[in-house]
Design a protein around this motif. Sequence first.
Motif, PDB file in Angstrom:
ATOM      1  N   PHE A  33       0.770  -1.106  -0.150  1.00 11.54           N
ATOM      2  CA  PHE A  33      -0.013   0.101   0.308  1.00 11.54           C
ATOM      3  C   PHE A  33       0.757   1.577  -0.083  1.00 11.54           C
ATOM      4  O   PHE A  33       0.041   2.275  -0.416  1.00 11.54           O
ATOM      5  CB  PHE A  33      -0.775  -0.029   1.324  1.00 11.54           C
ATOM      6  CG  PHE A  33      -1.710   1.549   1.372  1.00 11.54           C
ATOM      7  CD1 PHE A  33      -3.085   1.370   0.267  1.00 11.54           C
ATOM      8  CD2 PHE A  33      -1.468   2.736   1.812  1.00 11.54           C
ATOM      9  CE1 PHE A  33      -3.194   2.559   0.260  1.00 11.54           C
ATOM     10  CE2 PHE A  33      -2.841   3.452   2.090  1.00 11.54           C
ATOM     11  CZ  PHE A  33      -3.320   3.222   1.290  1.00 11.54           C
ATOM     12  N   GLY A  34       1.999   1.151   0.612  1.00 14.19           N
ATOM     13  CA  GLY A  34       2.864   2.074   0.733  1.00 14.19           C
ATOM     14  C   GLY A  34       3.442   2.972  -0.951  1.00 14.19           C
ATOM     15  O   GLY A  34       3.418   3.597  -1.227  1.00 14.19           O
ATOM     16  N   SER A  35       3.833   1.682  -0.897  1.00 15.93           N
ATOM     17  CA  SER A  35       3.990   1.759  -3.269  1.00 15.93           C
ATOM     18  C   SER A  35       3.351   3.080  -3.584  1.00 15.93           C
ATOM     19  O   SER A  35       3.705   3.711  -4.610  1.00 15.93           O
ATOM     20  CB  SER A  35       4.499   0.219  -3.954  1.00 15.93           C
ATOM     21  OG  SER A  35       5.438  -0.693  -3.332  1.00 15.93           O
ATOM     22  N   PHE A  36       2.095   2.249  -3.749  1.00 19.38           N
ATOM     23  CA  PHE A  36       0.635   3.236  -4.371  1.00 19.38           C
ATOM     24  C   PHE A  36       0.597   4.164  -3.461  1.00 19.38           C
ATOM     25  O   PHE A  36      -0.131   6.074  -4.610  1.00 19.38           O
ATOM     26  CB  PHE A  36      -1.022   2.499  -4.231  1.00 19.38           C
ATOM     27  CG  PHE A  36      -0.962   0.934  -4.511  1.00 19.38           C
ATOM     28  CD1 PHE A  36      -1.113   1.010  -6.247  1.00 19.38           C
ATOM     29  CD2 PHE A  36      -1.262  -0.100  -4.152  1.00 19.38           C
ATOM     30  CE1 PHE A  36      -1.245  -0.220  -7.157  1.00 19.38           C
ATOM     31  CE2 PHE A  36      -1.200  -1.485  -4.644  1.00 19.38           C
ATOM     32  CZ  PHE A  36      -1.385  -1.385  -6.214  1.00 19.38           C
ATOM     33  N   GLY A  37       0.979   4.814  -2.527  1.00 17.85           N
ATOM     34  CA  GLY A  37       0.750   6.664  -1.834  1.00 17.85           C
ATOM     35  C   GLY A  37       1.973   7.048  -2.697  1.00 17.85           C
ATOM     36  O   GLY A  37       1.971   7.956  -2.410  1.00 17.85           O
ATOM     37  N   ARG A  38       2.892   6.310  -2.375  1.00 21.08           N
ATOM     38  CA  ARG A  38       4.162   6.917  -3.355  1.00 21.08           C
ATOM     39  C   ARG A  38       4.242   7.289  -4.151  1.00 21.08           C
ATOM     40  O   ARG A  38       3.929   8.443  -5.198  1.00 21.08           O
ATOM     41  CB  ARG A  38       5.430   6.155  -3.285  1.00 21.08           C
ATOM     42  CG  ARG A  38       6.579   6.975  -3.453  1.00 21.08           C
ATOM     43  CD  ARG A  38       7.607   6.632  -3.340  1.00 21.08           C
ATOM     44  NE  ARG A  38       8.544   6.112  -2.224  1.00 21.08           N
ATOM     45  CZ  ARG A  38       9.219   5.800  -1.012  1.00 21.08           C
ATOM     46  NH1 ARG A  38      10.079   4.926  -1.430  1.00 21.08           N
ATOM     47  NH2 ARG A  38       9.505   6.262   0.450  1.00 21.08           N
ATOM     48  N   VAL A  39       3.479   6.344  -5.535  1.00 25.52           N
ATOM     49  CA  VAL A  39       2.841   6.908  -6.917  1.00 25.52           C
ATOM     50  C   VAL A  39       1.949   8.046  -6.790  1.00 25.52           C
ATOM     51  O   VAL A  39       2.189   8.736  -7.541  1.00 25.52           O
ATOM     52  CB  VAL A  39       2.643   5.644  -7.255  1.00 25.52           C
ATOM     53  CG1 VAL A  39       1.864   6.261  -8.476  1.00 25.52           C
ATOM     54  CG2 VAL A  39       3.291   4.509  -7.452  1.00 25.52           C
ATOM     55  N   ALA A  40       0.902   7.955  -5.605  1.00 27.27           N
ATOM     56  CA  ALA A  40       0.284   8.782  -6.202  1.00 27.27           C
ATOM     57  C   ALA A  40       1.053  10.342  -5.643  1.00 27.27           C
ATOM     58  O   ALA A  40       0.766  11.411  -6.069  1.00 27.27           O
ATOM     59  CB  ALA A  40      -0.876   8.699  -5.022  1.00 27.27           C
ATOM     60  N   VAL A  41       1.734  10.435  -4.947  1.00 16.10           N
ATOM     61  CA  VAL A  41       1.787  11.583  -4.514  1.00 16.10           C
ATOM     62  C   VAL A  41       2.848  11.748  -5.054  1.00 16.10           C
ATOM     63  O   VAL A  41       2.969  12.660  -5.984  1.00 16.10           O
ATOM     64  CB  VAL A  41       3.688  11.311  -3.372  1.00 16.10           C
ATOM     65  CG1 VAL A  41       4.487  12.747  -3.409  1.00 16.10           C
ATOM     66  CG2 VAL A  41       1.950  11.245  -1.921  1.00 16.10           C
ATOM     67  N   VAL A  42       3.840  11.321  -6.608  1.00 15.15           N
ATOM     68  CA  VAL A  42       4.804  11.360  -7.608  1.00 15.15           C
ATOM     69  C   VAL A  42       3.844  12.148  -8.354  1.00 15.15           C
ATOM     70  O   VAL A  42       3.946  12.922  -9.274  1.00 15.15           O
ATOM     71  CB  VAL A  42       4.935  10.670  -7.437  1.00 15.15           C
ATOM     72  CG1 VAL A  42       5.823  10.448  -9.379  1.00 15.15           C
ATOM     73  CG2 VAL A  42       6.344  10.173  -7.162  1.00 15.15           C
ATOM     74  N   TRP A  43       2.136  11.260  -8.357  1.00 14.76           N
ATOM     75  CA  TRP A  43       1.053  11.571  -9.799  1.00 14.76           C
ATOM     76  C   TRP A  43       0.011  12.722  -9.488  1.00 14.76           C
ATOM     77  O   TRP A  43       0.736  13.921 -10.660  1.00 14.76           O
ATOM     78  CB  TRP A  43      -0.233  10.636  -9.942  1.00 14.76           C
ATOM     79  CG  TRP A  43      -0.826  10.578 -10.901  1.00 14.76           C
ATOM     80  CD1 TRP A  43      -2.110  11.363 -10.103  1.00 14.76           C
ATOM     81  CD2 TRP A  43      -1.197  10.553 -12.192  1.00 14.76           C
ATOM     82  NE1 TRP A  43      -2.482  11.490 -12.228  1.00 14.76           N
ATOM     83  CE2 TRP A  43      -2.019  11.302 -12.476  1.00 14.76           C
ATOM     84  CE3 TRP A  43       0.032   9.938 -12.749  1.00 14.76           C
ATOM     85  CZ2 TRP A  43      -2.369  10.793 -14.152  1.00 14.76           C
ATOM     86  CZ3 TRP A  43      -0.453  10.216 -14.540  1.00 14.76           C
ATOM     87  CH2 TRP A  43      -2.113  10.037 -14.587  1.00 14.76           C
TER      88      TRP A  43
END
Length: 68
Positions: A33-43
């Motif tokens: 889930f942390g990976s998805f959160g990081r992608v969302a931050v970058v996006w």
Amino acid sequence: WPPQSPDMNPIEHLWNHIKQELNKYSTWPKVEFGSFGRVAVVWNNIDPGVYQNLIESMPRRVQAVIKA
């Protein structure tokens, strides 16, 4: 097939930008889930200039496909 061509699909270039930004992190989250959160931050932090460059490049891309 031009519709499937990466040259005609600007989202491919946007994903490349996101991958480059993600590679700037020295560590990855321990949980998926942390990976998805990081992608969302970058996006959410993509500079509008990145989008503008992709939009402005489309006439050149179309011409290159027509020429090919």
